[in-house]
Design a protein around this motif. Structure first.
Motif, PDB file in Angstrom:
ATOM      1  N   ALA A 138     -24.773  18.262  30.210  1.00 12.08           N
ATOM      2  CA  ALA A 138     -24.501  18.651  31.641  1.00 12.08           C
ATOM      3  C   ALA A 138     -24.210  20.253  31.808  1.00 12.08           C
ATOM      4  O   ALA A 138     -24.622  20.878  32.567  1.00 12.08           O
ATOM      5  CB  ALA A 138     -23.480  17.970  32.340  1.00 12.08           C
TER       6      ALA A 138
ATOM      7  N   LEU B  97     -26.120  23.702  34.153  1.00 13.88           N
ATOM      8  CA  LEU B  97     -25.037  24.567  34.862  1.00 13.88           C
ATOM      9  C   LEU B  97     -24.810  25.852  34.358  1.00 13.88           C
ATOM     10  O   LEU B  97     -24.762  26.849  35.126  1.00 13.88           O
ATOM     11  CB  LEU B  97     -23.735  23.755  34.729  1.00 13.88           C
ATOM     12  CG  LEU B  97     -23.722  22.470  35.332  1.00 13.88           C
ATOM     13  CD1 LEU B  97     -22.447  21.515  34.964  1.00 13.88           C
ATOM     14  CD2 LEU B  97     -23.707  22.534  36.734  1.00 13.88           C
TER      15      LEU B  97
ATOM     16  N   THR C 157     -13.227  21.618  35.841  1.00 13.79           N
ATOM     17  CA  THR C 157     -14.291  21.952  35.094  1.00 13.79           C
ATOM     18  C   THR C 157     -14.656  23.550  34.780  1.00 13.79           C
ATOM     19  O   THR C 157     -13.606  24.082  35.134  1.00 13.79           O
ATOM     20  CB  THR C 157     -15.756  21.573  36.030  1.00 13.79           C
ATOM     21  OG1 THR C 157     -15.634  22.598  37.452  1.00 13.79           O
ATOM     22  CG2 THR C 157     -15.500  20.313  36.847  1.00 13.79           C
ATOM     23  N   MET C 158     -15.601  23.997  34.301  1.00 19.67           N
ATOM     24  CA  MET C 158     -15.722  25.212  34.170  1.00 19.67           C
ATOM     25  C   MET C 158     -15.582  26.135  35.380  1.00 19.67           C
ATOM     26  O   MET C 158     -15.151  27.343  35.256  1.00 19.67           O
ATOM     27  CB  MET C 158     -17.241  25.536  33.641  1.00 19.67           C
ATOM     28  CG  MET C 158     -18.399  25.000  34.821  1.00 19.67           C
ATOM     29  SD  MET C 158     -19.988  25.577  34.137  1.00 19.67           S
ATOM     30  CE  MET C 158     -20.238  24.399  32.563  1.00 19.67           C
TER      31      MET C 158
ATOM     32  N   LYS D 291     -15.054  15.585  38.265  1.00 19.80           N
ATOM     33  CA  LYS D 291     -16.575  15.747  38.260  1.00 19.80           C
ATOM     34  C   LYS D 291     -17.025  15.753  36.620  1.00 19.80           C
ATOM     35  O   LYS D 291     -16.081  15.826  35.912  1.00 19.80           O
ATOM     36  CB  LYS D 291     -16.773  17.382  38.561  1.00 19.80           C
ATOM     37  CG  LYS D 291     -17.123  17.312  40.054  1.00 19.80           C
ATOM     38  CD  LYS D 291     -18.276  16.641  40.717  1.00 19.80           C
ATOM     39  CE  LYS D 291     -18.530  16.866  42.258  1.00 19.80           C
ATOM     40  NZ  LYS D 291     -17.686  15.790  42.850  1.00 19.80           N
ATOM     41  N   GLY D 292     -18.165  15.339  36.326  1.00 18.22           N
ATOM     42  CA  GLY D 292     -18.451  15.295  35.197  1.00 18.22           C
ATOM     43  C   GLY D 292     -18.010  14.127  34.349  1.00 18.22           C
ATOM     44  O   GLY D 292     -17.387  13.231  34.855  1.00 18.22           O
ATOM     45  N   ARG D 293     -18.308  13.915  33.215  1.00 26.81           N
ATOM     46  CA  ARG D 293     -18.123  12.766  32.094  1.00 26.81           C
ATOM     47  C   ARG D 293     -16.578  12.359  32.163  1.00 26.81           C
ATOM     48  O   ARG D 293     -16.092  11.199  32.291  1.00 26.81           O
ATOM     49  CB  ARG D 293     -18.463  13.116  30.636  1.00 26.81           C
ATOM     50  CG  ARG D 293     -19.189  11.836  29.973  1.00 26.81           C
ATOM     51  CD  ARG D 293     -19.406  12.665  28.785  1.00 26.81           C
ATOM     52  NE  ARG D 293     -20.806  12.841  28.703  1.00 26.81           N
ATOM     53  CZ  ARG D 293     -21.743  12.002  28.391  1.00 26.81           C
ATOM     54  NH1 ARG D 293     -21.618  10.760  28.414  1.00 26.81           N
ATOM     55  NH2 ARG D 293     -23.086  12.613  28.600  1.00 26.81           N
TER      56      ARG D 293
ATOM     57  N   GLY E 138     -15.290  22.797  29.034  1.00 30.36           N
ATOM     58  CA  GLY E 138     -16.164  23.704  29.904  1.00 30.36           C
ATOM     59  C   GLY E 138     -15.555  24.826  30.357  1.00 30.36           C
ATOM     60  O   GLY E 138     -16.001  26.162  30.378  1.00 30.36           O
ATOM     61  N   ALA E 139     -14.267  24.682  30.874  1.00 31.83           N
ATOM     62  CA  ALA E 139     -13.478  25.846  31.364  1.00 31.83           C
ATOM     63  C   ALA E 139     -13.110  26.821  30.179  1.00 31.83           C
ATOM     64  O   ALA E 139     -13.033  27.895  30.255  1.00 31.83           O
ATOM     65  CB  ALA E 139     -12.196  25.395  32.137  1.00 31.83           C
TER      66      ALA E 139
HETATM   67  P1  ADP Z   1     -21.936  16.539  28.847  1.00 36.36           P
HETATM   68  O1  ADP Z   1     -20.729  16.397  29.530  1.00 36.36           O
HETATM   69  O2  ADP Z   1     -23.179  16.280  29.376  1.00 36.36           O
HETATM   70  O3  ADP Z   1     -21.701  15.904  27.299  1.00 36.36           O
HETATM   71  P2  ADP Z   1     -20.932  19.058  27.805  1.00 36.36           P
HETATM   72  O4  ADP Z   1     -20.035  18.339  27.033  1.00 36.36           O
HETATM   73  O5  ADP Z   1     -21.833  20.095  27.143  1.00 36.36           O
HETATM   74  O6  ADP Z   1     -21.993  18.233  28.645  1.00 36.36           O
HETATM   75  O7  ADP Z   1     -20.065  19.769  28.809  1.00 36.36           O
HETATM   76  C1  ADP Z   1     -18.898  19.206  29.582  1.00 36.36           C
HETATM   77  C2  ADP Z   1     -18.257  20.150  30.400  1.00 36.36           C
HETATM   78  O8  ADP Z   1     -19.292  20.552  31.596  1.00 36.36           O
HETATM   79  C3  ADP Z   1     -17.121  19.944  31.054  1.00 36.36           C
HETATM   80  O9  ADP Z   1     -15.979  20.196  30.212  1.00 36.36           O
HETATM   81  C4  ADP Z   1     -17.010  20.547  32.484  1.00 36.36           C
HETATM   82  O10 ADP Z   1     -16.434  21.872  32.435  1.00 36.36           O
HETATM   83  C5  ADP Z   1     -18.606  20.883  32.848  1.00 36.36           C
HETATM   84  N1  ADP Z   1     -18.985  20.240  33.745  1.00 36.36           N
HETATM   85  C6  ADP Z   1     -19.621  18.762  33.821  1.00 36.36           C
HETATM   86  N2  ADP Z   1     -19.981  18.441  35.075  1.00 36.36           N
HETATM   87  C7  ADP Z   1     -19.811  19.369  35.818  1.00 36.36           C
HETATM   88  C8  ADP Z   1     -19.832  19.791  37.287  1.00 36.36           C
HETATM   89  N3  ADP Z   1     -20.408  18.758  37.903  1.00 36.36           N
HETATM   90  N4  ADP Z   1     -19.859  20.951  37.881  1.00 36.36           N
HETATM   91  C9  ADP Z   1     -19.177  21.900  36.940  1.00 36.36           C
HETATM   92  N5  ADP Z   1     -18.916  21.874  35.578  1.00 36.36           N
HETATM   93  C10 ADP Z   1     -19.321  20.657  35.073  1.00 36.36           C
END
Ligand code: ADP
Ligand code: MG
Length: 201
Positions: A78, A82, A128-129, A165-167, A182-183
């Motif tokens: 993801a 982004l 998140t980031m 949000k996200g996984r 991500g942050a």
């Molecule tokens: P995946 O979740 O597909 O394995 P990564 O592990 O590379 O991808 O990235 C995870 C990070 O992406 C999370 O820690 C978060 O900060 C960020 N992230 C996930 N979904 C979102 C979203 N919808 N908006 C902003 N950031 C997001």
């Protein structure tokens, strides 16, 4: 003023930091994700560094647009689209100027962060980031070092939050107590500005 070289240094400093911190980023993504954030970004930013060496784009906007495109095409998770959107949108906002001021960079980066929020639907506080990027952009008027501190504090402040949000959001309350990967990588990106400014700017 900030020229294309500054932006190239920003990207290579970020690539080096991601290389150094890849294991840590992956470890953070282990309890609340799928343990690939470090390797995802490492692959992406290595591709960015290699491409910038080969193609040497000559404007700030072109450097970021090219970097964003590389992230989108090489990062599976993801975070690729982004981060790619962040850099592409920021690059687009910088236009075709050969040099840009710090104010212009702050405005452009805000446009980039807004595009990430539009794409991913995350708001501040969603763990998140965005929780590192928004404080960084808010502090950018006070300089790169202030922005880097704000990003680091924002990343640390994700620990007590529940992911929306996200996984990590699939874990519900069990996402509480872990720092968001991500942050954390976003804080590395913003710290790259300080390094780029220090090394020959
Ligand atoms: P995946 O979740 O597909 O394995 P990564 O592990 O590379 O991808 O990235 C995870 C990070 O992406 C999370 O820690 C978060 O900060 C960020 N992230 C996930 N979904 C979102 C979203 N919808 N908006 C902003 N950031 C997001
Ligand atoms: Mg992951």
């Amino acid at each position: 003023m900030l020229d294309a070289d500054f932006f190239r240094r920003w990207m290579t400093a970020t690539a080096a930091a991601v290389d150094r911190e890849a294991d840590h980023l992956t470890a953070l993504d282990s309890p609340i994700g799928d343990a690939d954030h470090g390797s995802n970004l490492q692959r992406g930013f290595r591709a960015v560094a290699t491409t910038l060496e080969k193609e040497s784009p000559d404007t700030p906007g072109a450097v970021l647009t090219l970097a964003g495109r590389q992230l989108i095409s090489t990062v599976g998770g993801a975070s690729g689209p982004l981060y790619g959107t962040l850099l592409r949108r920021t690059g687009k906002a910088l236009g075709e100027a050969a040099e840009v001021g710090e104010d212009q960079l702050a405005d452009a980066l805000r446009a980039g962060v807004d595009a990430v929020m539009a794409l991913g639907g995350a708001a501040p506080g969603d763990k998140t980031m965005i929780d590192a990027l928004v404080p960084a952009v808010d502090a950018l008027g006070d300089g790169f070092a202030a922005a880097a501190s704000a990003a680091t504090e924002g990343a640390l402040a994700t620990t007590p939050l529940q992911a929306r949000k996200g996984r990590a959001s699939y874990l519900g309350e069990r996402s509480i107590g872990h720092q968001d990967p991500g942050a954390t990588s976003s804080a590395l990106l913003i710290a790259g500005l300080v390094e780029a400014g220090a090394n020959g700017g």
